[in-house]
Design a protein around this motif. Sequence first.
Motif, PDB file in Angstrom:
ATOM      1  N   UNK A 144       0.817  -1.215   0.000  1.00  0.00           N
ATOM      2  CA  UNK A 144       0.000   0.000   0.000  1.00  0.00           C
ATOM      3  C   UNK A 144       0.848   1.261   0.000  1.00  0.00           C
ATOM      4  N   UNK A 145       2.047   1.210   0.597  1.00  0.00           N
ATOM      5  CA  UNK A 145       2.821   2.441   0.783  1.00  0.00           C
ATOM      6  C   UNK A 145       3.594   2.883  -0.454  1.00  0.00           C
ATOM      7  N   UNK A 146       3.715   1.997  -1.450  1.00  0.00           N
ATOM      8  CA  UNK A 146       4.507   2.369  -2.623  1.00  0.00           C
ATOM      9  C   UNK A 146       3.756   2.116  -3.924  1.00  0.00           C
ATOM     10  N   UNK A 147       2.427   2.204  -3.862  1.00  0.00           N
ATOM     11  CA  UNK A 147       1.612   2.112  -5.072  1.00  0.00           C
ATOM     12  C   UNK A 147       0.725   3.346  -5.156  1.00  0.00           C
ATOM     13  N   UNK A 148       0.413   3.759  -6.375  1.00  0.00           N
ATOM     14  CA  UNK A 148      -0.397   4.963  -6.563  1.00  0.00           C
ATOM     15  C   UNK A 148      -1.785   4.786  -5.949  1.00  0.00           C
ATOM     16  N   UNK A 149      -2.429   3.661  -6.234  1.00  0.00           N
ATOM     17  CA  UNK A 149      -3.756   3.409  -5.658  1.00  0.00           C
ATOM     18  C   UNK A 149      -3.682   3.339  -4.140  1.00  0.00           C
ATOM     19  N   UNK A 150      -2.618   2.712  -3.633  1.00  0.00           N
ATOM     20  CA  UNK A 150      -2.466   2.589  -2.184  1.00  0.00           C
ATOM     21  C   UNK A 150      -2.416   3.933  -1.490  1.00  0.00           C
ATOM     22  N   UNK A 197      -5.247  12.719  -7.169  1.00  0.00           N
ATOM     23  CA  UNK A 197      -4.601  11.635  -7.917  1.00  0.00           C
ATOM     24  C   UNK A 197      -3.270  11.335  -7.245  1.00  0.00           C
ATOM     25  N   UNK A 198      -2.674  10.193  -7.621  1.00  0.00           N
ATOM     26  CA  UNK A 198      -1.406   9.797  -6.994  1.00  0.00           C
ATOM     27  C   UNK A 198      -0.484   9.174  -8.025  1.00  0.00           C
ATOM     28  N   UNK A 199       0.810   9.322  -7.770  1.00  0.00           N
ATOM     29  CA  UNK A 199       1.845   8.706  -8.598  1.00  0.00           C
ATOM     30  C   UNK A 199       2.524   7.568  -7.837  1.00  0.00           C
ATOM     31  N   UNK A 200       2.981   6.588  -8.595  1.00  0.00           N
ATOM     32  CA  UNK A 200       4.021   5.649  -8.153  1.00  0.00           C
ATOM     33  C   UNK A 200       5.164   5.867  -9.130  1.00  0.00           C
ATOM     34  N   UNK A 201       6.168   6.607  -8.689  1.00  0.00           N
ATOM     35  CA  UNK A 201       7.274   6.997  -9.554  1.00  0.00           C
ATOM     36  C   UNK A 201       8.469   6.084  -9.279  1.00  0.00           C
ATOM     37  N   UNK A 202       8.429   4.891  -9.879  1.00  0.00           N
ATOM     38  CA  UNK A 202       9.464   3.870  -9.668  1.00  0.00           C
ATOM     39  C   UNK A 202       9.642   3.553  -8.185  1.00  0.00           C
ATOM     40  N   UNK A 211       0.033   6.310 -12.524  1.00  0.00           N
ATOM     41  CA  UNK A 211      -0.832   7.362 -12.010  1.00  0.00           C
ATOM     42  C   UNK A 211      -2.211   6.751 -11.781  1.00  0.00           C
ATOM     43  N   UNK A 212      -2.868   7.135 -10.682  1.00  0.00           N
ATOM     44  CA  UNK A 212      -4.146   6.527 -10.318  1.00  0.00           C
ATOM     45  C   UNK A 212      -5.121   7.565  -9.782  1.00  0.00           C
TER      46      UNK A 212
END
Length: 273
Positions: A144-150, A197-202, A211-212
């Motif tokens: 959860x801590x390193x995903x955009x949806x999370x 919205x949120x990013x998971x940038x690598x 992006x989610x």
Amino acid sequence: MSRKKSEITKLDGDTPAQRLLALLEVIADKDQFFTLQSLVDETGLPKPTLHRMLQQLEGSGMLQREADSRHYSKGSRLRRLAENLLLNDTVHGARHAVLSQLVDDIGESCNITALSGGEVLYLDRVETSEALRFYLHPGSRVPVHCSASGKLFLAQMSPAQRQRLLGEIPLKPFTRNTLTDLDALEAEIETVRQNGYAFDDEEFLPGLLCIAVLAPSPKGRSNLGIAVQAPIMRMTREKALECLPALQRAAKAIAAIDQQAMPQGDSLAGSEA
């Protein structure tokens, strides 16, 4: 001939009912008759235990014995269950159609996610036709801590709820970009709350940008995330933001599908809450 230990199919489950369902999954995957002994060899379970489980499934109509009384096959009730699932699972079909259209519009892999405990669960996914892609199948779970949806799911929680969850989850560093400091993660979550919205940038996989957004819910909090993922050689933050309108349209369409699928009484209760 008995299977090697490495080939044993473990029946996961903490309760007898869960293990019975796990056995049904093994049986559903077969395209031929099977015997009690073949299941003993396949699962490693004691013969008396499996015999009792097969008796329960046969008694409920999920399985049937063949003419020789040794072999089993799928019963009429199990076949009806499969047929009814396929006939009536229009919600999944409609969601999947929206997701497929989103992939056509954006050209990159897209998924639908939900929060499950302390992880993000992939409910559905459609892959891009591009040769270079990151394959994550439905049923996959990501931190959860390193995903955009999370991050979006975390942003909906109260500070106390978030602290309770993150206090028990190890903030494992999957890449050098993973946020493992609680203060830094809280600052990121505040940005997510403001942006919508949120990013998971690598942060989970090197070379992957995501992006989610959330599917809006009449009850306020949503447990459905819609995301697009792509390799960084094709996707930058700026380009990902250009996908945002299409992503938001898909999120609204999926929210409408779910709302239509709600029983009328539940929908009314949700609007009054």
